[in-house]
Scaffold this motif. Structure first.
Motif, PDB file in Angstrom:
ATOM      1  N   GLY A  74       8.301   7.869  -9.820  1.00  0.00           N
ATOM      2  CA  GLY A  74       8.809   6.651 -10.256  1.00  0.00           C
ATOM      3  C   GLY A  74      10.440   6.511  -9.692  1.00  0.00           C
ATOM      4  O   GLY A  74      10.800   5.438 -10.327  1.00  0.00           O
ATOM      5  N   ARG A  75      10.856   7.465  -9.221  1.00  0.00           N
ATOM      6  CA  ARG A  75      12.292   7.534  -8.952  1.00  0.00           C
ATOM      7  C   ARG A  75      12.467   6.683  -7.636  1.00  0.00           C
ATOM      8  O   ARG A  75      12.433   6.969  -6.623  1.00  0.00           O
ATOM      9  CB  ARG A  75      12.782   8.907  -8.296  1.00  0.00           C
ATOM     10  N   GLN A  76      12.943   5.464  -8.042  1.00  0.00           N
ATOM     11  CA  GLN A  76      13.431   4.368  -7.088  1.00  0.00           C
ATOM     12  C   GLN A  76      14.416   4.765  -6.076  1.00  0.00           C
ATOM     13  O   GLN A  76      14.302   4.445  -4.865  1.00  0.00           O
ATOM     14  CB  GLN A  76      13.593   3.058  -7.559  1.00  0.00           C
TER      15      GLN A  76
ATOM     16  N   ASN B   5      15.724  -7.750  -8.549  1.00  0.00           N
ATOM     17  CA  ASN B   5      14.993  -7.865  -9.629  1.00  0.00           C
ATOM     18  C   ASN B   5      14.355  -6.665  -9.938  1.00  0.00           C
ATOM     19  O   ASN B   5      13.249  -6.552 -10.434  1.00  0.00           O
ATOM     20  CB  ASN B   5      13.901  -9.049  -9.496  1.00  0.00           C
ATOM     21  N   TYR B   6      15.261  -5.491  -9.766  1.00  0.00           N
ATOM     22  CA  TYR B   6      14.543  -4.137 -10.158  1.00  0.00           C
ATOM     23  C   TYR B   6      13.327  -3.626  -9.523  1.00  0.00           C
ATOM     24  O   TYR B   6      12.554  -2.651  -9.716  1.00  0.00           O
ATOM     25  CB  TYR B   6      14.292  -4.053 -11.603  1.00  0.00           C
ATOM     26  N   GLN B   7      12.842  -4.145  -8.342  1.00  0.00           N
ATOM     27  CA  GLN B   7      11.860  -3.913  -7.721  1.00  0.00           C
ATOM     28  C   GLN B   7      11.940  -3.611  -6.078  1.00  0.00           C
ATOM     29  O   GLN B   7      12.840  -4.619  -5.422  1.00  0.00           O
ATOM     30  CB  GLN B   7      10.973  -5.368  -7.915  1.00  0.00           C
ATOM     31  N   LEU B   8      11.692  -2.436  -5.634  1.00  0.00           N
ATOM     32  CA  LEU B   8      11.953  -2.199  -4.292  1.00  0.00           C
ATOM     33  C   LEU B   8      11.042  -3.103  -3.403  1.00  0.00           C
ATOM     34  O   LEU B   8       9.591  -3.506  -3.736  1.00  0.00           O
ATOM     35  CB  LEU B   8      11.457  -0.748  -3.855  1.00  0.00           C
TER      36      LEU B   8
ATOM     37  N   GLN C  35       0.621  -1.190   0.180  1.00  0.00           N
ATOM     38  CA  GLN C  35      -0.040   0.030  -0.032  1.00  0.00           C
ATOM     39  C   GLN C  35       0.807   1.248   0.124  1.00  0.00           C
ATOM     40  O   GLN C  35       0.636   2.201  -0.644  1.00  0.00           O
ATOM     41  CB  GLN C  35      -1.047  -0.003   1.337  1.00  0.00           C
ATOM     42  N   VAL C  36       1.688   1.298   0.642  1.00  0.00           N
ATOM     43  CA  VAL C  36       2.791   2.405   0.739  1.00  0.00           C
ATOM     44  C   VAL C  36       3.592   2.869  -0.341  1.00  0.00           C
ATOM     45  O   VAL C  36       3.727   3.820  -0.868  1.00  0.00           O
ATOM     46  CB  VAL C  36       3.500   2.462   2.287  1.00  0.00           C
ATOM     47  N   LEU C  37       4.411   1.718  -0.604  1.00  0.00           N
ATOM     48  CA  LEU C  37       5.627   1.820  -1.746  1.00  0.00           C
ATOM     49  C   LEU C  37       4.801   2.206  -3.130  1.00  0.00           C
ATOM     50  O   LEU C  37       5.227   3.164  -3.733  1.00  0.00           O
ATOM     51  CB  LEU C  37       6.042   0.309  -1.790  1.00  0.00           C
ATOM     52  N   PRO C  38       3.631   1.792  -3.630  1.00  0.00           N
ATOM     53  CA  PRO C  38       2.775   2.097  -4.792  1.00  0.00           C
ATOM     54  C   PRO C  38       2.658   3.709  -4.587  1.00  0.00           C
ATOM     55  O   PRO C  38       2.907   4.675  -5.602  1.00  0.00           O
ATOM     56  CB  PRO C  38       1.653   1.597  -5.069  1.00  0.00           C
TER      57      PRO C  38
END
Length: 691
Positions: free
Chosen positions: A658-660, A681-684, A647-650
């Motif tokens: 979109g700046r990871q 895998n490019y995902q936080l 819920q928070v990350l999105p």
């Protein structure tokens, strides 16, 4: 003559083939040209009727004029493969009421066993083994009484049953064949008495009764029924020779039942414990009007006023204190009376000649008073709900997860009842409020969520496509605001009834094009522009309303002062500053922001939430993009990673474009020492730190 008799007998037997294919029976009627009507479902939609019983089948065929009846029957002969010759007359066949031909209710109100019960009775009729119990159950169905049911019997077996309706009753009474019975067995014995008296088939008796009734009606219409000695300048009312006159109400819990009563040919007492004796006393033949009583301001003074909305003659009274069968005037045009009495109870017997003359438009000279005859004190003595600390138009705004929708339910319940929710904890109070809101939904409360495609036609009134009998057409659609506004207005207009508050919750109010959705309502919502306000206004709706008699007229809409609009707005989607200025000045805005002291927010969750919001406020320079406490309620340290990931990350990725790298920095700063941010895998992802 009577060429229809063998045809009806064969047709009645043929209907048994369609008990398990009732939609096909509906299709056959539609193909023959019969107007069947659409069903209405619990979800508010409508569609092609999917059920049909033999009694309603005949009723639908016979609700039209003679020429159309013969045309329909000829078409059914071919489509159903009947051997009997198509009839050339329908002499003696009872005509069904055009607007109340069904013997069952709409799907939204219909019980599962209603239509099967009518099929069960049909089989018993064909077998000549009708039980009193089955017949009594069918007779007790909503809107069904002796005339409808016996007319169906006479169509199925015309040689064996005579309809008991407004044509045959006076004819039989004149022949000394008055009746009073409570069961099918007694009714069947009555048929034998009729045969013995007249010595001819019952269908011939039916036709002769019709002819005699027509002649009697013609005789009455040629004389002044009140013998006033005054030459009338209009034709007498159909109820001019009534033995008594009544005015009745049609509001049940704020909903106007007039159209339903006219359609079904009935009037119902809405109480189980009031006015029962009065309803039982209403004689057959009595004149009856449906009225709406209210007050109107005349020369600075409130006076009595009534809208006469329907008028007819009582055709049957089963003497149960609840139901009257009524032959309503089909082309009746509603009209208003001012200063002609204040009849506010559910049922009144009228006795003042000038009031009877005014309501029933009888040819009698009435001199209206120079000034209105009654000052109505109802508004001064009216019971009103307790004051509530909310504006008529309120929007709760704030970032996501701050409990806006949650809070609206509690506020709506408070406004509607005048009482704050009760409970030992916040959860219990909310549960009580939710139960109250749900119980009142469709009555005093309602809920709608706006979206990008939501329009005026969805909210107020418009037209929508409908599929009827395989043909695409359009029908009037009344939106959620229109419906609750009418309920609130009906309650507000009755000063002797307790005043109620009505609440419409509009979730995500800023996600629709507000100017397009509200239209002219943007003006009517202002407090001083509402009914009774210093600058009261009404507007003409763009779509004509259709009355029960099929006539149309442009409709006036006004907003009563007992209707509250309660909206929610997510500031992460659209800032208040971007809302239409006209909308902003008509609503009171109440901000809801993260609450770090709310019950259920555990220490670790509070620390993470506060750190996240501190960084967001520093980066965005606006509280519109904070994260609400509701996302973290009752979440311990073990549950935090799931909340953050799902819920928070999105939200953070959206806020930071979109700046990871920026999101990872914000999260790493906010997380406790036992957690870390993984970028595999490019995902936080937030996960427990490996020791």
């Amino acid at each position: 003559m009577y060429t229809w008799v063998p045809f009806f007998e064969e047709l009645g037997q043929k209907l048994a083939d369609y008990e398990n294919d009732q939609p096909q029976l509906v299709t056959l009627l539609q193909q023959a040209g019969v107007k069947v009507g659409d069903d209405q479902y619990p979800d508010g939609t409508s569609g092609v009727l999917q059920v049909l019983d033999p009694f309603t089948f005949f009723s639908l065929c016979m609700k039209h004029g003679k020429d159309k009846q013969l045309k329909f029957l000829a078409a059914l002969k071919h489509s159903m493969g009947l051997a009997a010759a198509a009839p050339t007359d329908t002499d003696g066949v009872p005509t069904a009421p055009a607007q109340r031909a069904w013997l069952f209710r709409y799907a939204k109100d219909r019980e599962a066993g209603d239509v099967p019960l009518l099929w069960q009775l049909y089989h018993q009729v064909q077998a000549r083994q009708v039980s009193d119990d089955t017949f009594g159950q069918a007779l007790a169905l909503h809107g069904v009484a002796w005339p409808k049911l016996t007319q169906g019997l006479s169509c199925l077996l015309p040689k064996e049953y005579l309809p008991l309706n407004k044509q045959t009753r006076p004819y039989l009474a004149e022949a000394g064949l008055d009746y009073s019975f409570d069961s099918f067995g007694e009714y069947e014995g009555y048929q034998a008495d009729i045969r013995a008296h007249f010595g001819k088939p019952l269908y011939e008796v039916s036709y002769e009764a019709y002819l005699a009734n027509q002649a009697a009606t013609s005789d009455i219409s040629e004389t002044d029924p009140l013998d006033t000695g005054v030459e009338p300048d209009t034709s007498p009312s159909p109820v001019s020779a009534a033995p008594a006159f009544y005015c009745v109400g049609a509001y049940w819990e704020g909903d106007d039942q007039t159209n339903r009563f006219v359609k079904e040919g009935i009037w119902l007492n809405g109480y189980d414990d009031k006015f029962l004796d009065k309803v039982k006393e209403v004689p057959v033949g009595a004149g009856i009007v449906i009225k709406s009583a209210y007050t109107r301001k005349v020369k600075g003074t409130y006076v009595s006023a009534m809208m006469i909305k329907a008028r007819g003659r009582v055709t049957a009274n089963p003497e149960n204190g609840r139901l009257l069968e009524v032959d309503w005037e089909p082309d009746f045009a509603a009209f208003e009376l001012i200063g002609k009495g204040s009849y506010r109870l559910t049922i009144h017997e009228l006795w003042r000649p000038e009031h009877i003359a005014a309501m029933f438009e009888l040819p009698i000279v009435v001199t209206p008073p120079a000034e209105p005859d009654l000052i109505d004190p109802g508004a001064e003595n009216r019971k009103v709900p307790a004051a509530v600390p909310y504006a008529l138009n309120t929007i709760l705004y704030g970032p996501p997860g701050t409990g806006k929708t949650y809070r609206t339910i509690e506020i709506a319940a408070h406004i509607a009842t005048g009482k704050e929710p009760v409970g030992d904890s916040a959860k219990e109070k909310h549960a009580a409020a939710k139960a109250t809101f749900d119980a009142l939904r469709g009555k005093q409360t309602d809920f709608v969520t706006f979206h990008q495609n939501y329009a005026y036609e969805d909210f107020v009134v418009g037209i929508k496509p409908s599929l009827t009998g395989g043909s695409l057409g359009f029908e009037r659609h009344e939106g959620v605001f229109y419906r609750i506004c009418q309920r609130a207005r009906a309650n507000w207009a009755h000063p002797t009834e307790p005043l109620l508050n009505y609440v419409l919750v509009v979730d995500e109010i800023n996600r629709a094009n507000m100017s397009r959705v509200l239209g002219e309502l943007i003006t009517l919502l202002e407090e001083d522009k509402r009914l009774g306000g210093a600058n009261e206004l009404t507007v003409t709706l763009p779509l004509p309303a259709t009355a029960a008699d099929g006539s149309t007229a442009l409709e006036q809409l006004a907003v009563p002062p007992n209707l509250y609009i309660l909206g929610t707005m997510n500031t992460a989607d659209k800032s208040i500053a971007l809302l239409d200025v006209a909308l902003r000045r008509r609503f009171e805005f109440v901000g809801l922001y993260p609450d770090y002291e709310v019950a259920g927010l555990q220490p670790v969750a509070r620390q993470v939430l506060r750190s996240l919001n501190d960084q967001l406020l520093e980066a965005k320079k606006s509280a519109d993009f904070l994260i609400g406490h509701a996302l973290f309620l009752d979440k311990d340290e073990q549950a935090l990673p799931d909340v953050l990931n799902r819920q928070v990350l999105p939200l953070l990725l959206e806020y930071y474009g979109g700046r990871q790298d920026l999101v990872k920095k914000v999260l790493s700063t906010a997380l406790p020492a036992t957690m870390e941010v993984d970028e595999a895998n490019y995902q936080l992802r937030v996960k427990p730190k490996q020791v």
